[in-house]
Design an enzyme around this catalytic site. Structure first.
Site, PDB file in Angstrom:
ATOM      1  N   ASP A  36       0.839  -1.218   0.166  1.00  0.00           N
ATOM      2  CA  ASP A  36      -0.204  -0.070   0.044  1.00  0.00           C
ATOM      3  C   ASP A  36       1.015   1.206   0.040  1.00  0.00           C
ATOM      4  O   ASP A  36       2.053   1.196   0.697  1.00  0.00           O
ATOM      5  CB  ASP A  36      -0.803  -0.088   1.118  1.00  0.00           C
ATOM      6  CG  ASP A  36      -1.622  -1.050   1.485  1.00  0.00           C
ATOM      7  OD1 ASP A  36      -2.211  -2.058   0.497  1.00  0.00           O
ATOM      8  OD2 ASP A  36      -1.948  -1.457   2.701  1.00  0.00           O
TER       9      ASP A  36
HETATM   10  N1  URA Z   1      -0.674  -5.932   3.996  1.00  0.00           N
HETATM   11  C1  URA Z   1      -1.272  -4.678   4.126  1.00  0.00           C
HETATM   12  O1  URA Z   1      -2.444  -4.277   4.750  1.00  0.00           O
HETATM   13  N2  URA Z   1      -0.656  -3.635   3.341  1.00  0.00           N
HETATM   14  C2  URA Z   1       0.372  -3.948   2.695  1.00  0.00           C
HETATM   15  O2  URA Z   1       0.847  -3.020   1.998  1.00  0.00           O
HETATM   16  C3  URA Z   1       0.914  -5.200   2.813  1.00  0.00           C
HETATM   17  C4  URA Z   1       0.296  -6.321   3.389  1.00  0.00           C
END
Ligand code: URA
Length: 280
Positions: free
Chosen positions: A122
């Site tokens: 993310d």
């Molecule tokens: N899990 C998440 O919630 N976000 C990420 O970026 C990676 C794993």
């Protein structure tokens, strides 16, 4: 005869003096150690060896047979393929371009050859992300059947109880189903080390939210055998050949197991699963 000067050699053809090997700085640049100029400096500083001997400027190598090491670590010199480990900073998106104009991970690594991120983090997540132009490795790493482990350090709001940690460990009911068992430990009152081998969209954030402890900060600290605590935010480096080998071992196609004792994953035969949109 036209009187025109002879044409220069095509860029990819070895120059006459290069036959029998490529210039070492060219090989290093291709493996991700920076521009040819930067790689010449690496050689001049005595940090590069070929078959155990410190290389000098002007050295040529045959990538099919010569063992090239930088700072004592063997490097992957296979023609055309590059593998970078990036420490993604917060606020950078894991796509090749962003309609909202935010910075992207591909802008943090060399532009040539073009690479893509393996899975995604993310934009708010920090930490290790692999970028490569190796399509086969990408396919395996993102295919759910291989279940490559990813480890996260998660700062959560509040102090999780033993019960909340047990839930994370045993499985959390999310809208897309129960999560697989995870390894979980509390390293500080609100800092959880979480290791999962699934890759669902925003999985860690949703798991923590589901047990009542929303994520404050999320950092990926390991992808299968790959970790590097010295890589600062925004920094990247090429994988060493040892790392590449262990990554390849982690996603090696296993021979089919007999029906009675099926344990490991078989070869992937379809497109990558839900790991790709938002890796877990
Ligand atoms: N899990 C998440 O919630 N976000 C990420 O970026 C990676 C794993």
């Amino acid at each position: 005869m036209t009187g025109l000067p002879p044409l220069p050699p095509l860029p990819d053809e070895p120059e006459p003096g290069e036959r029998g090997g490529e210039r070492l700085q060219k090989v290093l640049a291709r493996a991700g150690f920076g521009s040819r100029r930067v790689c010449e400096d690496l050689i001049a500083e005595g940090r590069v060896t070929v078959d155990g001997e410190v290389a000098v400027l002007g050295r040529r190598v045959d990538v099919a047979v010569d063992a090239v090491e930088v700072d004592g670590a063997r490097i992957a010199v296979q023609e055309g393929l590059v593998h970078y480990l990036l420490n993604k900073p917060r606020g950078v998106v894991s796509t090749a371009s962003d309609p909202a104009g935010r910075p992207t991970v591909v802008e943090l690594v060399p532009g040539e050859p073009r690479v893509h991120p393996v899975g995604r983090l993310d934009s708010d997540t920090e930490g290790l992300l692999l970028l490569t132009n190796d399509g086969d490795l990408t396919h395996r790493l993102t295919h759910p059947s291989f279940g490559v482990e990813k480890e996260y350090l998660v700062e959560v709001s509040g102090v999780p109880s033993r019960g909340a940690l047990r839930q994370l460990r045993e499985g959390v009911e999310l809208e897309d189903g129960l999560t697989a068992p995870a390894r979980v430990s509390l390293t500080h009152p609100n800092l959880v080390r979480l290791t999962i081998h699934e890759g669902r969209n925003r999985q860690v954030r949703r798991m923590c939210e589901a047990v009542g402890h929303p994520v404050v900060r999320l950092v990926r600290t390991r992808i299968g055998p790959l970790s590097d605590r010295r890589l600062g935010p925004g920094e990247w480096r090429a994988l060493t050949i040892g790392e590449l080998r262990s990554l390849e071992r982690a996603v090696a196609v296993r021979p089919p197991t007999p029906p009675s004792g099926a344990t490991g994953p078989g070869p992937p035969d379809g497109p990558p699963g839900d790991d790709v949109p938002g890796e877990g």
